[in-house]
Scaffold this motif. Structure first.
Motif, mmCIF file in Angstrom:
data_model
loop_
_atom_site.group_PDB
_atom_site.id
_atom_site.type_symbol
_atom_site.label_atom_id
_atom_site.label_comp_id
_atom_site.label_asym_id
_atom_site.label_seq_id
_atom_site.Cartn_x
_atom_site.Cartn_y
_atom_site.Cartn_z
ATOM 1 N N ASN A 43 0.844 -1.198 0.000
ATOM 2 C CA ASN A 43 0.000 0.000 0.000
ATOM 3 C C ASN A 43 0.882 1.251 0.000
ATOM 4 O O ASN A 43 1.542 1.558 0.996
ATOM 5 N N PRO A 44 0.924 2.006 -1.102
ATOM 6 C CA PRO A 44 1.804 3.187 -1.185
ATOM 7 C C PRO A 44 1.556 4.216 -0.092
ATOM 8 O O PRO A 44 2.494 4.879 0.359
ATOM 9 N N GLU A 45 0.307 4.359 0.359
ATOM 10 C CA GLU A 45 -0.001 5.346 1.381
ATOM 11 C C GLU A 45 0.628 4.971 2.730
ATOM 12 O O GLU A 45 1.121 5.831 3.457
ATOM 13 N N VAL A 46 0.611 3.684 3.057
ATOM 14 C CA VAL A 46 1.239 3.220 4.298
ATOM 15 C C VAL A 46 2.751 3.378 4.210
ATOM 16 O O VAL A 46 3.403 3.835 5.165
ATOM 17 N N ILE A 47 3.327 3.023 3.079
ATOM 18 C CA ILE A 47 4.784 3.137 2.872
ATOM 19 C C ILE A 47 5.229 4.584 3.038
ATOM 20 O O ILE A 47 6.258 4.876 3.666
ATOM 21 N N ASP A 71 10.909 -1.784 8.831
ATOM 22 C CA ASP A 71 12.076 -1.191 8.200
ATOM 23 C C ASP A 71 11.748 -0.528 6.861
ATOM 24 O O ASP A 71 11.223 -1.171 5.956
ATOM 25 N N SER A 72 12.063 0.768 6.740
ATOM 26 C CA SER A 72 11.965 1.462 5.451
ATOM 27 C C SER A 72 13.192 1.127 4.609
ATOM 28 O O SER A 72 14.323 1.214 5.095
ATOM 29 N N ARG A 73 12.984 0.737 3.369
ATOM 30 C CA ARG A 73 14.082 0.417 2.463
ATOM 31 C C ARG A 73 13.797 1.003 1.079
ATOM 32 O O ARG A 73 12.640 1.233 0.717
ATOM 33 N N GLY A 77 15.309 1.881 -6.432
ATOM 34 C CA GLY A 77 14.920 3.289 -6.460
ATOM 35 C C GLY A 77 13.561 3.594 -5.889
ATOM 36 O O GLY A 77 13.183 4.774 -5.788
ATOM 37 N N GLU A 78 12.795 2.582 -5.502
ATOM 38 C CA GLU A 78 11.471 2.804 -4.954
ATOM 39 C C GLU A 78 11.450 2.495 -3.455
ATOM 40 O O GLU A 78 12.027 1.512 -3.005
ATOM 41 N N LYS A 79 10.771 3.336 -2.700
ATOM 42 C CA LYS A 79 10.673 3.128 -1.272
ATOM 43 C C LYS A 79 9.758 1.943 -0.973
ATOM 44 O O LYS A 79 8.716 1.770 -1.606
ATOM 45 N N GLU A 149 -2.966 -1.127 13.235
ATOM 46 C CA GLU A 149 -3.969 -0.927 12.200
ATOM 47 C C GLU A 149 -3.632 -1.669 10.900
ATOM 48 O O GLU A 149 -4.290 -1.446 9.873
ATOM 49 N N ALA A 150 -2.618 -2.525 10.921
ATOM 50 C CA ALA A 150 -2.210 -3.242 9.710
ATOM 51 C C ALA A 150 -3.355 -4.083 9.154
ATOM 52 O O ALA A 150 -4.056 -4.771 9.895
ATOM 53 N N LYS A 151 -3.522 -4.033 7.835
ATOM 54 C CA LYS A 151 -4.570 -4.790 7.158
ATOM 55 C C LYS A 151 -3.954 -5.935 6.356
ATOM 56 O O LYS A 151 -2.918 -5.749 5.695
#
Length: 259
Positions: A43-47, A71-73, A77-79, A149-151
């Motif tokens: 989900n791009p909004e959660v990322i 962990d954010s990675r 080139g994409e988050k 709140e994880a879906k």
């Protein structure tokens, strides 16, 4: 100057290569492959809302590398956003290896070593089995400790990697499971192999200094002055040398722009 040093630094593939050399240091060493699974957010909004690495605590009896983290990675080139790790099992030594890798690595000289580890690490075996039995829903439940709140529909399971834990005999006992990296060198210093689990860049410099000291014992003393110019903290415990610690910290802050 002697420069005839062969290096076997190929992840899980270094164990079978080391065994093929036949050197005595390759005896009584085994490896057990473990896969790493992660949940990856789709989900791009959660990322977009998450910008950190957040650690929790490992379960009682779990190995050190199993500490859960969100962990954010950046991948290609994409988050992306990952949560894990979860243990899994494949008998391969590499992600692209053979299902016979584990069986082929068992030799007459290390079978007792391998069996001894199985007996000694019974709790770890139970942990691995419990991880293998986890459903995707149960993995999501673990994630909700961090992110209530994880879906379910926002996360998928991916295989993040394959690692080979080193098992070896020591003077104290047989079949000891090693959680870090192991540098194996031949008696004449012409061959060195890196086995086990390594975080990568954080251990690379220390490992190479270890190889140089083992394989170039007579030459290393003459190199040490230059090495200390390049790495002022070499050979020192920073906890015992506050002035050196502050110097190193200032350089890290400056060049890596660490706030």
């Amino acid at each position: 100057m002697r420069l005839n040093l062969s290096l076997l630094v190929l992840g899980g593939a270094s164990l079978p290569l080391l065994q093929k050399t036949g050197i005595k240091e390759s005896k009584h060493i085994g490896g057990f492959p473990v896969s790493g699974l992660f949940l990856r957010c789709t989900n791009p909004e959660v990322i977009k809302r998450h910008h950190a690495k957040v650690y929790g605590k490992a379960e009682v009896g779990a190995p050190p590398m199993s500490v859960p983290h969100l962990d954010s990675r950046f991948v290609n080139g994409e988050k992306s956003l990952l949560f894990g790790p979860f243990a899994s099992f494949l008998p391969k030594f590499l992600k692209t290896g053979s299902y016979l890798d584990l069986i082929k690595s068992v030799k007459p000289n290390n079978i007792v070593t391998m069996l001894s580890a199985g007996v000694k690490e019974f709790n770890l075996t139970k942990y691995l089995i419990s991880q293998l039995m986890l459903s995707n829903e149960e993995r999501i439940d673990d994630l909700r400790v961090f992110f209530p709140e994880a879906k379910d529909e926002d996360w998928e399971v991916i295989i993040a990697g394959q690692r080979v834990q080193v098992i070896k005999d020591t003077e104290q006992s047989k079949g000891n499971l090693q959680f870090g990296t192991e540098v194996i060198t031949s008696e004449d210093g012409t061959l060195a192999a890196l086995l086990g689990v390594s975080p990568g860049a954080s251990t690379a410099v220390d490992i190479m200094f270890d190889v140089l000291q083992r394989c170039y014992q007579s030459e290393f003393n003459s190199w040490e002055v230059k090495i200390k110019e390049i790495v002022p903290s070499f050979g020192l415990k920073l906890s015992e040398h506050e002035d050196v610690y502050h110097t190193v910290h200032q350089e890290i802050t400056k060049y890596l722009n660490v706030k």
